[in-house]
Design an enzyme around this catalytic site. Sequence first.
Site, PDB file in Angstrom:
ATOM      1  N   GLU A 173      51.597 -35.289  23.464  1.00  0.00           N
ATOM      2  CA  GLU A 173      51.100 -35.945  24.686  1.00  0.00           C
ATOM      3  C   GLU A 173      49.974 -36.944  24.392  1.00  0.00           C
ATOM      4  OE1 GLU A 173      52.145 -35.291  28.200  1.00  0.00           O
ATOM      5  OE2 GLU A 173      51.159 -37.232  28.074  1.00  0.00           O
ATOM      6  N   ILE A 195      45.991 -39.331  29.714  1.00  0.00           N
ATOM      7  CA  ILE A 195      46.891 -39.435  30.875  1.00  0.00           C
ATOM      8  C   ILE A 195      48.136 -38.563  30.684  1.00  0.00           C
ATOM      9  CG2 ILE A 195      48.205 -41.002  32.356  1.00  0.00           C
ATOM     10  CD1 ILE A 195      46.526 -43.312  31.263  1.00  0.00           C
ATOM     11  N   GLU A 199      37.495 -51.408  16.692  1.00  0.00           N
ATOM     12  CA  GLU A 199      37.131 -50.899  15.369  1.00  0.00           C
ATOM     13  C   GLU A 199      36.702 -52.054  14.472  1.00  0.00           C
ATOM     14  OE1 GLU A 199      39.951 -48.220  13.704  1.00  0.00           O
ATOM     15  OE2 GLU A 199      40.451 -47.405  15.664  1.00  0.00           O
ATOM     16  N   ASP A 218      49.331 -51.057  17.664  1.00  0.00           N
ATOM     17  CA  ASP A 218      49.073 -49.786  18.341  1.00  0.00           C
ATOM     18  C   ASP A 218      49.929 -49.679  19.619  1.00  0.00           C
ATOM     19  OD1 ASP A 218      47.119 -47.384  18.863  1.00  0.00           O
ATOM     20  OD2 ASP A 218      47.046 -48.561  20.712  1.00  0.00           O
ATOM     21  N   LYS A 227      53.220 -47.099  20.675  1.00  0.00           N
ATOM     22  CA  LYS A 227      53.278 -46.348  21.941  1.00  0.00           C
ATOM     23  C   LYS A 227      54.512 -46.748  22.749  1.00  0.00           C
ATOM     24  CE  LYS A 227      48.249 -45.888  21.983  1.00  0.00           C
ATOM     25  NZ  LYS A 227      46.981 -46.543  22.354  1.00  0.00           N
TER      26      LYS A 227
HETATM   27  N1  HSE Z   1      42.825 -48.059  19.589  1.00  0.00           N
HETATM   28  C1  HSE Z   1      43.464 -47.411  20.690  1.00  0.00           C
HETATM   29  C2  HSE Z   1      43.086 -48.160  21.973  1.00  0.00           C
HETATM   30  C3  HSE Z   1      43.028 -45.960  20.725  1.00  0.00           C
HETATM   31  O1  HSE Z   1      42.289 -49.103  21.946  1.00  0.00           O
HETATM   32  O2  HSE Z   1      43.630 -47.836  23.021  1.00  0.00           O
HETATM   33  C4  HSE Z   1      43.954 -45.086  21.500  1.00  0.00           C
HETATM   34  O3  HSE Z   1      45.210 -44.999  20.948  1.00  0.00           O
END
Ligand code: HSE
Length: 437
Positions: free
Chosen positions: A127, A134, A188, A199, A203
Amino acid sequence: MRLALLGCGTVGSEVVRLLHEQSADLAARIGAPLEIAGIAVRRVGRDRGDLPVDPDLFTTDPLGLIKRDDVDVVVEVVGGIEPARTWLVEALRAGKSVVTANKALLAEDGAALHDAAAEGGADLYYEASVAGAIPLLRPLRESLHGDRINRVTGIVNGTTNFILSAMDATGAGFAEALEEATELGYAEADPTADVEGFDAAAKAAILASLAFHTRVGAADVHREGITEVTAADVASAKAMGCTIKLLCIAARGADAAGRETVSVRVHPAMIPLTHPLASVGDAFNAVFVEAEAAGQLMFYGRGAGGAPTASAVLGDVVAVARNRLAGARAASESAYADLAVRPMGEALTRYHISLDVADRPGVLEAVAGVFARHDVSIATVRQGPAGGGPAGQGSDADLVIVTHVAPDAALAATVRELRGLDIVRSVASVLRVEGGQ
Ligand code: HSE
Ligand code: NDP
């Protein structure tokens, strides 16, 4: 119920804290006490502040910890592809249930994990891997299993949403907004995975796999980041009553033979201010699901951060622990539909194109002719003096064209041909437009 915790960083340390603070409630909900058998980290001697945990639990031997007979559940919050894949495959094959937040691994090789879970008769829950706190994957893989999902549109990366929201609010350029995001700890030190859309693409693959009962990997996702979005694009979006968001879009479609397909993409897009996702600001995430019977559903909340992500991890831990006590298993992977992934060129979208053109007779006709040749229908045209300078014959003009829906390949070919016209001085920007006509 004893768990091996792999990783004790931003997320892992909050898992430890919540396990400690809520141990009585968790035991009551599960039906047995939940204990940490060991914590695998890279540096045993690292200062972990006032973390409420016995220092003797730390180890640098994750595989040794996983293989211990007294470990029932493995929680992985380390990240990356290897060695995480080796650890989790080993755990699942040995019949130990796994909870992971590792979106990169799930998108790269979710198949290896699902196959190992099936082989070992273990649960695989993740999850926290999409949209942090969420509750989203459980609704997709359980609550909506009686329905048919047609489209999932999401803001699933907090860093880029913070940057785009800041650009929208202040008129700042990308570099300035990124600097602010870095100073505030959202971005980061190396922001590539976020700003280039990697990223969000991971997802998107996870969401599409669950929504369409099909294995979709990171390589199947068309990906564009936000580094090319300019302050002028944001201003142009505003002038149209829109805002720019980095969207992940997974949608059903059909190929030329009428066979059902899916398309999965991540790119910046203009959406109207009236769209439910337009008001999602700061570093928040939100996912808009359109299903046949349920209609439109919106999931909103914090997509990152130690405590919010740990909340999702612990929800999964309770679920897998209860299953183990009951001698039950969660429903296994559902990939029966096995739909083909459509190339980006076939995805249906709309374009917003800003051109710098010569302001003289026949220019509009020539530009419109390019769109017509590619079977792209123009929805609106707006012309003004270039750069806000003096208007008039012989000078340059800014031409902003928004199209109706067309295949992405036709729109891209239109832009290519426009670039070759001598009356077009430059194609200042090209952005997709999503969410309503
Ligand atoms: N780097 C990701 C973000 C962290 O900014 O949403 C969560 O997956
Ligand atoms: P961190 O970098 O903060 O923590 C990583 C942890 O893993 C550290 O404890 C580190 O040890 C340990 N570790 C690293 N390499 C090894 C190794 N080879 N062997 C054993 N331990 C190792 O990561 P996060 O907590 O931020 O993220 C963890 C996971 O959660 C990732 O998959 C991430 O994508 C996901 N996630 C993170 C979110 C967030 O907001 N941070 C949100 C949603 C998902 P040491 O402490 O000694 O350095």
